[in-house]
Design a protein around this motif. Sequence first.
Motif, PDB file in Angstrom:
ATOM      1  N   SER A 124      26.517  -6.906  14.011  1.00 49.67           N
ATOM      2  CA  SER A 124      25.896  -5.967  13.084  1.00 49.67           C
ATOM      3  C   SER A 124      26.947  -5.063  12.462  1.00 49.67           C
ATOM      4  CB  SER A 124      24.853  -5.105  13.804  1.00 49.67           C
ATOM      5  OG  SER A 124      24.348  -4.117  12.928  1.00 49.67           O
ATOM      6  N   ASN A 125      26.907  -4.931  11.114  1.00 47.80           N
ATOM      7  CA  ASN A 125      27.822  -4.001  10.465  1.00 47.80           C
ATOM      8  C   ASN A 125      27.426  -2.547  10.730  1.00 47.80           C
ATOM      9  OD1 ASN A 125      25.627  -4.837   8.469  1.00 47.80           O
ATOM     10  ND2 ASN A 125      26.455  -3.048   7.448  1.00 47.80           N
ATOM     11  N   THR A 126      26.202  -2.331  11.201  1.00 49.82           N
ATOM     12  CA  THR A 126      25.831  -1.022  11.754  1.00 49.82           C
ATOM     13  C   THR A 126      26.277  -1.078  13.211  1.00 49.82           C
ATOM     14  OG1 THR A 126      23.912  -0.933  10.276  1.00 49.82           O
ATOM     15  CG2 THR A 126      23.935   0.612  12.124  1.00 49.82           C
ATOM     16  N   VAL A 127      27.542  -0.760  13.430  1.00 47.17           N
ATOM     17  CA  VAL A 127      28.210  -1.151  14.676  1.00 47.17           C
ATOM     18  C   VAL A 127      27.624  -0.492  15.919  1.00 47.17           C
ATOM     19  CG1 VAL A 127      30.368  -1.792  13.560  1.00 47.17           C
ATOM     20  CG2 VAL A 127      30.028   0.572  14.285  1.00 47.17           C
ATOM     21  N   LEU A 154       0.810  -1.214   0.000  1.00 49.64           N
ATOM     22  CA  LEU A 154       0.000   0.000   0.000  1.00 49.64           C
ATOM     23  C   LEU A 154       0.844   1.266   0.000  1.00 49.64           C
ATOM     24  CD1 LEU A 154      -2.709  -1.051   2.621  1.00 49.64           C
ATOM     25  CD2 LEU A 154      -2.787  -1.297   0.127  1.00 49.64           C
ATOM     26  N   GLN A 155       1.936   1.234   0.747  1.00 46.41           N
ATOM     27  CA  GLN A 155       2.811   2.405   0.837  1.00 46.41           C
ATOM     28  C   GLN A 155       4.249   1.935   1.013  1.00 46.41           C
ATOM     29  OE1 GLN A 155       2.237   5.630   0.548  1.00 46.41           O
ATOM     30  NE2 GLN A 155      -0.016   5.624   0.503  1.00 46.41           N
ATOM     31  N   ARG A 156       5.187   2.779   0.596  1.00 50.43           N
ATOM     32  CA  ARG A 156       6.608   2.470   0.774  1.00 50.43           C
ATOM     33  C   ARG A 156       7.363   3.782   0.990  1.00 50.43           C
ATOM     34  NH1 ARG A 156      10.294  -1.750  -0.842  1.00 50.43           N
ATOM     35  NH2 ARG A 156       8.473  -2.941  -1.562  1.00 50.43           N
ATOM     36  N   LYS A 157       8.268   3.798   1.948  1.00 50.67           N
ATOM     37  CA  LYS A 157       9.093   4.979   2.222  1.00 50.67           C
ATOM     38  C   LYS A 157      10.475   4.520   2.669  1.00 50.67           C
ATOM     39  CE  LYS A 157       5.825   8.616   3.508  1.00 50.67           C
ATOM     40  NZ  LYS A 157       6.353   9.565   2.511  1.00 50.67           N
ATOM     41  N   ARG A 158      11.469   5.390   2.475  1.00 54.20           N
ATOM     42  CA  ARG A 158      12.800   5.082   2.978  1.00 54.20           C
ATOM     43  C   ARG A 158      13.460   6.341   3.532  1.00 54.20           C
ATOM     44  NH1 ARG A 158      17.193   3.367  -1.372  1.00 54.20           N
ATOM     45  NH2 ARG A 158      15.724   1.667  -1.749  1.00 54.20           N
ATOM     46  N   LYS A 159      14.354   6.131   4.478  1.00 51.08           N
ATOM     47  CA  LYS A 159      15.129   7.208   5.069  1.00 51.08           C
ATOM     48  C   LYS A 159      16.575   6.755   5.215  1.00 51.08           C
ATOM     49  CE  LYS A 159      11.321   9.153   7.854  1.00 51.08           C
ATOM     50  NZ  LYS A 159      11.314  10.518   7.304  1.00 51.08           N
ATOM     51  N   ASP A 160      17.507   7.697   5.259  1.00 47.39           N
ATOM     52  CA  ASP A 160      18.902   7.362   5.497  1.00 47.39           C
ATOM     53  C   ASP A 160      19.064   6.788   6.904  1.00 47.39           C
ATOM     54  OD1 ASP A 160      19.535   8.325   3.002  1.00 47.39           O
ATOM     55  OD2 ASP A 160      20.146  10.308   3.743  1.00 47.39           O
ATOM     56  N   THR A 161      19.983   5.844   7.051  1.00 45.87           N
ATOM     57  CA  THR A 161      20.191   5.198   8.355  1.00 45.87           C
ATOM     58  C   THR A 161      20.844   6.137   9.369  1.00 45.87           C
ATOM     59  OG1 THR A 161      20.368   3.057   7.271  1.00 45.87           O
ATOM     60  CG2 THR A 161      21.236   3.210   9.500  1.00 45.87           C
ATOM     61  N   ARG A 162      21.670   7.055   8.923  1.00 41.69           N
ATOM     62  CA  ARG A 162      22.331   8.037   9.802  1.00 41.69           C
ATOM     63  C   ARG A 162      23.211   7.340  10.850  1.00 41.69           C
ATOM     64  NH1 ARG A 162      17.239  10.871  12.076  1.00 41.69           N
ATOM     65  NH2 ARG A 162      18.762  12.019  13.333  1.00 41.69           N
ATOM     66  N   GLN A 163      23.996   6.364  10.388  1.00 43.29           N
ATOM     67  CA  GLN A 163      24.877   5.627  11.301  1.00 43.29           C
ATOM     68  C   GLN A 163      25.785   6.547  12.098  1.00 43.29           C
ATOM     69  OE1 GLN A 163      26.972   1.978  10.638  1.00 43.29           O
ATOM     70  NE2 GLN A 163      26.060   1.747   8.600  1.00 43.29           N
ATOM     71  N   SER A 164      26.317   7.573  11.432  1.00 43.97           N
ATOM     72  CA  SER A 164      27.301   8.444  12.074  1.00 43.97           C
ATOM     73  C   SER A 164      26.722   9.202  13.259  1.00 43.97           C
ATOM     74  CB  SER A 164      27.869   9.444  11.065  1.00 43.97           C
ATOM     75  OG  SER A 164      26.842  10.282  10.552  1.00 43.97           O
ATOM     76  N   GLU A 165      25.381   9.317  13.319  1.00 42.64           N
ATOM     77  CA  GLU A 165      24.745  10.044  14.419  1.00 42.64           C
ATOM     78  C   GLU A 165      24.442   9.139  15.616  1.00 42.64           C
ATOM     79  OE1 GLU A 165      21.559  12.688  13.184  1.00 42.64           O
ATOM     80  OE2 GLU A 165      22.322  12.576  11.124  1.00 42.64           O
ATOM     81  N   GLY A 166      24.666   7.838  15.450  1.00 47.63           N
ATOM     82  CA  GLY A 166      24.584   6.942  16.594  1.00 47.63           C
ATOM     83  C   GLY A 166      23.264   6.221  16.778  1.00 47.63           C
ATOM     84  N   TYR A 167      23.238   5.437  17.831  1.00 39.24           N
ATOM     85  CA  TYR A 167      22.136   4.517  18.124  1.00 39.24           C
ATOM     86  C   TYR A 167      20.795   5.222  18.278  1.00 39.24           C
ATOM     87  CZ  TYR A 167      19.591   0.912  20.820  1.00 39.24           C
ATOM     88  OH  TYR A 167      18.678   0.001  21.281  1.00 39.24           O
ATOM     89  N   GLN A 168      20.742   6.283  19.058  1.00 36.93           N
ATOM     90  CA  GLN A 168      19.476   6.970  19.303  1.00 36.93           C
ATOM     91  C   GLN A 168      18.894   7.555  18.022  1.00 36.93           C
ATOM     92  OE1 GLN A 168      17.638   6.963  22.038  1.00 36.93           O
ATOM     93  NE2 GLN A 168      19.155   5.715  23.132  1.00 36.93           N
ATOM     94  N   ALA A 169      19.772   8.036  17.149  1.00 41.38           N
ATOM     95  CA  ALA A 169      19.300   8.589  15.872  1.00 41.38           C
ATOM     96  C   ALA A 169      18.618   7.510  15.036  1.00 41.38           C
ATOM     97  CB  ALA A 169      20.465   9.205  15.103  1.00 41.38           C
TER      98      ALA A 169
END
Length: 266
Positions: free
Chosen positions: A79-82, A24-39
């Motif tokens: 996880s490679n998203t360390v 029905l719907q699809r969206k994506r956002k950048d992971t923002r790894q550099s901003e850390g876990y909370q981001a």
Amino acid sequence: MRIGIDLGGTKIEGVVLDHDGHELQRKRKDTRQSEGYQAILHTVKQLVGDLEAEIGKKCSIGIGTPGTISAVTSTMKNSNTVCLNGRPLFEDLQTLLHRPLRIANDANCFTLSEALDGAGKGYGVVFGVIMGTGVGGGLVFNGQLHQGHQHLGGEWGHNILELDGPDCYCGHKGCVETLISGPGLAADFQRHGGDSALLARDIVALATRGDALAEAALQRFFDSFGRAMAMVVNILDPDAIILGGGLSNVERLYSEGRARGSAIMA
């Protein structure tokens, strides 16, 4: 209504499905790894909020993640998203989203889906591979996912391929992931004199145009892929191997990469 989320190393993508599995719907956002876990947590929350706002309903949620949840500590590992490693991702997201969740390794999700109703349908033993920001694997026997006692079933990305190879975030050297992931290909290209600003897709495009440096990097990539896959085939002898992730779109992987593996299989 159901929301499925792919929490990748580069992007976080969400899709809304109805009860019959129609998108029905699809969206994506950048992971923002550099901003850390909370981001990353709040990006997931924003994505869910955006999707639910568009369809006007609260949904159940399933999330595929890089890495897996430790059977011992209940925190993320491998996880490679360390910034996710060592964190109680499952509990934190349930708290943030105010509902029960289902969460699983992304390669396991990919492999099970392909084995049940995709390219691996009808095969007894299916090995699934994700080659993108990281390298993951999943294993399905006769329609049943084999997760393993330590939740490591199929995880070949941290098998050591070169003892003196590149450093890996896991603490070892020369892991499969350091050689045949997107960042791995880019890093190899750079180590041999290539432009550090180029991504894997740029290197593949350069090789297509006849660039010698890019072609040499691709040849090393195919060789590493073949050796890594030969280990899997010699142990499992699967009926089908399904490739996914951005690098699975490299067409020469299915001819040259496959040939490198076939040459050294038992």
